[in-house]
Scaffold this active site. Structure first.
Site, short mmCIF file in Angstrom:
data_model
loop_
_atom_site.label_atom_id
_atom_site.label_comp_id
_atom_site.label_asym_id
_atom_site.label_seq_id
_atom_site.Cartn_x
_atom_site.Cartn_y
_atom_site.Cartn_z
N GLN A 125 10.76 14.31 -36.06
CA GLN A 125 11.29 14.52 -34.71
C GLN A 125 12.75 14.96 -34.82
O GLN A 125 13.60 14.19 -35.32
CB GLN A 125 11.17 13.26 -33.87
CG GLN A 125 11.50 13.56 -32.40
CD GLN A 125 11.74 12.34 -31.56
OE1 GLN A 125 12.50 11.45 -31.95
NE2 GLN A 125 11.10 12.27 -30.41
N HIS A 161 12.70 16.80 -29.86
CA HIS A 161 12.95 15.65 -28.97
C HIS A 161 13.65 16.16 -27.72
O HIS A 161 14.85 16.41 -27.72
CB HIS A 161 13.80 14.61 -29.69
CG HIS A 161 13.85 13.27 -29.00
ND1 HIS A 161 13.38 13.07 -27.72
CD2 HIS A 161 14.29 12.06 -29.43
CE1 HIS A 161 13.56 11.79 -27.38
NE2 HIS A 161 14.10 11.16 -28.41
N ASN A 210 13.85 11.35 -23.00
CA ASN A 210 14.64 10.11 -23.04
C ASN A 210 16.14 10.27 -22.86
O ASN A 210 16.93 9.51 -23.42
CB ASN A 210 14.33 9.35 -24.34
CG ASN A 210 12.89 8.88 -24.37
OD1 ASN A 210 12.22 8.87 -23.33
ND2 ASN A 210 12.39 8.49 -25.53
N TYR A 238 18.31 12.52 -23.89
CA TYR A 238 19.16 13.11 -24.93
C TYR A 238 19.51 14.56 -24.57
O TYR A 238 19.25 15.00 -23.45
CB TYR A 238 18.49 12.95 -26.30
CG TYR A 238 18.34 11.48 -26.64
CD1 TYR A 238 19.47 10.69 -26.86
CD2 TYR A 238 17.09 10.87 -26.67
CE1 TYR A 238 19.35 9.33 -27.13
CE2 TYR A 238 16.96 9.50 -26.95
CZ TYR A 238 18.10 8.74 -27.17
OH TYR A 238 17.99 7.41 -27.43
N ARG A 280 8.38 16.76 -27.17
CA ARG A 280 8.22 15.51 -26.43
C ARG A 280 9.07 15.54 -25.16
O ARG A 280 10.26 15.85 -25.22
CB ARG A 280 8.65 14.34 -27.31
CG ARG A 280 8.23 12.98 -26.74
CD ARG A 280 8.59 11.84 -27.66
NE ARG A 280 7.64 10.74 -27.48
CZ ARG A 280 7.97 9.46 -27.58
NH1 ARG A 280 9.20 9.09 -27.86
NH2 ARG A 280 7.06 8.51 -27.41
N ASN A 324 18.42 5.99 -20.89
CA ASN A 324 19.72 6.64 -21.15
C ASN A 324 20.28 7.34 -19.92
O ASN A 324 20.88 8.41 -20.02
CB ASN A 324 19.60 7.61 -22.33
CG ASN A 324 19.34 6.86 -23.62
OD1 ASN A 324 20.03 5.89 -23.91
ND2 ASN A 324 18.34 7.28 -24.38
N GLY A 374 3.22 3.28 -30.07
CA GLY A 374 4.52 2.94 -30.64
C GLY A 374 4.54 1.54 -31.21
O GLY A 374 4.25 1.33 -32.39
C1 8OZ Z 1 15.36 3.21 -29.01
C2 8OZ Z 1 16.60 2.97 -29.56
C3 8OZ Z 1 17.36 4.04 -29.96
C4 8OZ Z 1 16.91 5.33 -29.81
C5 8OZ Z 1 14.41 7.36 -27.87
C6 8OZ Z 1 15.34 7.85 -30.04
O1 8OZ Z 1 14.40 6.62 -26.90
C7 8OZ Z 1 15.15 6.95 -29.08
C8 8OZ Z 1 15.65 5.57 -29.24
C9 8OZ Z 1 14.89 4.49 -28.86
O2 8OZ Z 1 13.85 8.45 -27.86
#
Ligand code: 8OZ
Length: 373
Positions: free
Chosen positions: A97, A178, A181, A183, A230, A238, A328
């Site tokens: 990923q 990725h 979430n 990012y 994804r 976040n 997961g």
């Molecule tokens: C949990 C803790 C830190 C990062 C994600 C890469 O939520 C993460 C992540 C998950 O996609």
């Protein structure tokens, strides 16, 4: 009628079954370099139809957490080569990923202590995970980001391209972008984090521009049949927010149909939380999202994730709502999850306290069935 245990070919990747190990951040690669403990962890889980690695930073700028692995040093690529060889020796398949956290980072993790980067200079109401001088971990507020200049963006797209090439060179069967979430890619997509008024902000086309530049770059580099993506249409993870997720992600899926991707990976609801979580005025319509993709000619395998057990996974395949299901937390605690599901054996319970950071405990010491017997 396909079951979880039937093989399937997704793009250029032939899988032994439809049970996928979801990407799971574990913070056990100091120096961003995969080590022998990481090799053991993935090798133990190689009976999954597909392993998706934990989020792996494409550059140091893309790092947001202590001790997560990268793909940007020769040492990291050597470490990953040992992982991919071990998984392949067990007959498994593994994609990496590829990850840029954007604003979900901390100055102390960035090159020369710089600010993290983001579409807009808006600090996320979110925490990142750091490791203190004494070795203990702690969750810390993210730092205020710097809004990317247009001139900086092409360089980050090139970082994704280089990471995709490095992944194939390190023996991976493919990559997962990725884009979930909260990012960097997701920060561009959603209006909560993207207040730009240039070619990367405002309209859906503009907010999705960065995502499609990345998809273009990596599919040109390694072939679309080795690329998955994804997405998490309604997650609040976040500080991700958009009031109109159906429109945003409908636009994204309609346009992803142009590429012969290996798979589309959808997190339903709040990542790791309630499956019925909603953003905006309406419950999110996942079948409509898939229908938009299929109507536009999309043919990639459809992978769903979040809180599945065997019964729900089987029903989802039976109803034709997915081709693959990603698990997961059950994979954290059950290296032989595929065998356990097949035999209806009881599952080990995951230990939340050892999810992030630490050593073998809670990582490679969960027993397989024959070790229990
Ligand atoms: C949990 C803790 C830190 C990062 C994600 C890469 O939520 C993460 C992540 C998950 O996609």
């Amino acid at each position: 009628m396909a079951t979880l245990f039937d093989p399937v070919t997704i793009g250029d990747i032939a899988l032994n079954n439809r049970i996928v190990m979801a990407p799971l951040t574990r913070n056990r690669s100091p120096g961003a370099v995969p080590n022998t403990l990481n090799v053991t962890y993935y090798e133990q889980r190689a009976s999954a139809g597909l392993l998706i690695t934990e989020g792996t930073a494409i550059t140091q700028q893309g790092q947001g957490y202590a001790d997560v692995p990268g793909l940007y040093t020769p040492q990291a690529l050597e470490g990953w080569r040992k992982v991919t060889d071990a998984v392949h020796a067990k007959g498994g398949r593994i994609v990496v990923q590829i990850w840029h956290v954007g604003r979900i980072s901390h100055n102390s993790l960035q090159p020369e202590g710089a600010k993290p980067v983001a579409p807009s200079a808006i600090r996320a109401k979110s925490k990142t995970y750091l490791i203190n001088a004494d070795g203990t971990g702690s969750f810390t507020e993210t730092s205020e980001p710097h809004a990317l200049e247009i001139a900086e963006i092409d360089g980050i797209v090139e970082d994704y391209r280089r990471a995709a090439r490095a992944a194939i060179d390190a023996g991976f069967d493919g990559i997962e972008i990725h884009a979930a979430n909260g990012y960097l890619i997701d920060q561009f997509l959603r209006s909560g984090s993207n207040h730009r008024s240039d070619a990367y902000g405002g309209t859906l086309e503009n907010r999705a521009r960065f995502l499609f530049q990345v998809v273009d770059a990596v599919t040109q580099e390694i072939g679309a049949g080795r690329v998955g993506i994804r997405l998490s249409p309604v997650t609040p993870a976040n500080d991700a927010y958009d009031p109109e997720p159906q429109a945003v992600f409908g636009y994204v899926l309609k346009n992803l149909a142009r590429y012969a991707l290996a798979y589309i990976h959808i997190i339903e609801g709040a990542t790791g939380g309630p499956r019925d979580h909603q953003q905006g005025d309406h419950p999110f319509d996942y079948p409509a999202l898939r229908a938009t993709y299929v109507a536009a000619g999309g043919k990639a395998a459809w992978m769903t994730n979040n809180g599945y057990d065997k019964a729900l996974a089987e029903k989802t395949l039976r109803d034709g709502e997915a081709d693959l299901v990603a698990f997961g937390k059950p994979f954290i605690a059950n290296p032989d999850l595929v065998e356990r599901l097949e035999r209806n054996a009881p599952l080990n319970a995951p230990d939340q306290a050892t999810f992030y950071g630490g050593g073998a405990r809670g990582y490679t010491d969960y027993p397989a069935l024959e070790q229990v017997a």
